[in-house]
Design a protein around this motif. Structure first.
Motif, mmCIF file in Angstrom:
data_model
loop_
_atom_site.group_PDB
_atom_site.id
_atom_site.type_symbol
_atom_site.label_atom_id
_atom_site.label_comp_id
_atom_site.label_asym_id
_atom_site.label_seq_id
_atom_site.Cartn_x
_atom_site.Cartn_y
_atom_site.Cartn_z
ATOM 1 N N GLY A 189 0.775 -1.224 0.000
ATOM 2 C CA GLY A 189 0.000 0.000 0.000
ATOM 3 C C GLY A 189 0.808 1.277 0.000
ATOM 4 N N ALA A 190 2.132 1.196 -0.078
ATOM 5 C CA ALA A 190 2.958 2.409 -0.115
ATOM 6 C C ALA A 190 2.643 3.220 -1.364
ATOM 7 C CB ALA A 190 4.436 2.039 -0.084
ATOM 8 N N GLY A 245 2.452 3.874 3.832
ATOM 9 C CA GLY A 245 3.228 5.110 3.924
ATOM 10 C C GLY A 245 3.135 5.900 2.619
ATOM 11 N N VAL A 246 3.266 7.235 2.718
ATOM 12 C CA VAL A 246 3.130 8.113 1.554
ATOM 13 C C VAL A 246 4.336 9.031 1.459
ATOM 14 C CG1 VAL A 246 1.764 9.948 0.483
ATOM 15 C CG2 VAL A 246 0.611 8.074 1.682
ATOM 16 N N THR A 262 4.793 3.057 9.134
ATOM 17 C CA THR A 262 3.451 2.699 8.697
ATOM 18 C C THR A 262 2.490 3.886 8.814
ATOM 19 O OG1 THR A 262 3.708 0.373 9.238
ATOM 20 C CG2 THR A 262 1.465 1.230 9.243
ATOM 21 N N GLN A 263 1.794 4.189 7.702
ATOM 22 C CA GLN A 263 0.758 5.220 7.593
ATOM 23 C C GLN A 263 1.279 6.648 7.790
ATOM 24 O OE1 GLN A 263 -2.450 3.969 10.215
ATOM 25 N NE2 GLN A 263 -3.322 2.729 8.579
ATOM 26 N N HIS A 264 2.584 6.845 7.852
ATOM 27 C CA HIS A 264 3.136 8.191 7.956
ATOM 28 C C HIS A 264 3.236 8.826 6.567
ATOM 29 C CE1 HIS A 264 3.901 7.086 12.038
ATOM 30 N NE2 HIS A 264 4.673 8.118 12.293
ATOM 31 N N MET A 265 3.408 10.162 6.520
ATOM 32 C CA MET A 265 3.495 10.896 5.264
ATOM 33 C C MET A 265 4.747 11.760 5.267
ATOM 34 S SD MET A 265 -0.483 12.006 4.632
ATOM 35 C CE MET A 265 -0.236 12.259 2.888
#
Length: 214
Positions: free
Chosen positions: A103-104, A122-123, A138-141
């Motif tokens: 999902g990156a 992550g983005v 994880t899930q950080h931008m």
């Protein structure tokens, strides 16, 4: 499925393995011992895509490049990198030995330094520069150059960073118009580019033992 787009067709090394239902379109170079799994979609829209030796592309990954009248965002994935399931990459550079988890997402003009890790969902946003061995949890931008990394609950800072990106200007070079008119112009540009797929030539599916112009 391998598709010729804008008179360019994929070039795939004989030692690479590409799943039968992966889609590869346009100016895409796949080097030695690359593994491209089921459901992957790799579309070069004007600019090139280059996947280097020993890279692994997992299930349902989307890889894209893009090019407009005044812009070009090729996609480069360097050697021995792993791109996890459902990742989305467009017009960026991924250096050697990186790991992008499921999902990156990495967006246009971003640069991911060697041996970096992007955690699950992550983005790395537009025009962001990650130095070597950086970890985006994880899930950080991540935003900017040098990159600043925010947790998902830091909504105020994330909103401010997102607003500062000038998304329509950066990616589509649409300037000096109101927000609504910019959106209409962008939509027209993008639709025109996408409609170039209408007359594509679908090539025979390449096995790992066949190649074009390697």
């Amino acid at each position: 499925m391998h598709i010729e787009h804008q008179k360019n067709k994929p070039i795939i090394h004989p030692s690479a393995w590409v799943a039968s239902n992966a889609v590869i379109s346009g100016e895409v170079i796949v080097e030695e011992e690359v593994y491209i799994s089921y459901g992957a979609v790799i579309i070069a829209e004007g600019a090139s895509i280059h996947i280097k030796k020993g890279t692994i592309i997992m299930e349902n990954v989307v890889l894209k490049s893009s090019e407009g009248k005044t812009i070009s965002y090729p996609l480069l994935i360097e050697e021995h990198t792993l791109i996890g399931p459902y990742a989305y990459l467009i017009g960026c550079t991924i250096e050697k030995k990186c790991f992008l988890a499921a999902g990156a997402k990495v967006y246009s003009k971003a640069y991911i330094g060697e041996q970096s890790i992007i955690g699950i969902n992550g983005v790395v946003h537009i025009d962001t520069n990650l130095k070597a061995k950086t970890k985006v949890p994880t899930q950080h931008m991540a935003f900017g150059d040098p990159a600043k990394i925010y947790p998902p609950d830091d909504t105020g800072k994330i909103a401010k960073e997102t607003e500062s990106l000038n998304f329509l200007d950066t990616l589509f070079q649409v300037k000096d118009k109101s927000k609504d008119l910019k959106y209409v112009d962008v939509l027209e540009q993008y639709r025109h580019m996408l409609f170039e797929h209408k007359n594509e030539d679908i090539k025979r599916n390449l096995s790992s033992k066949s190649i074009d112009k390697w």
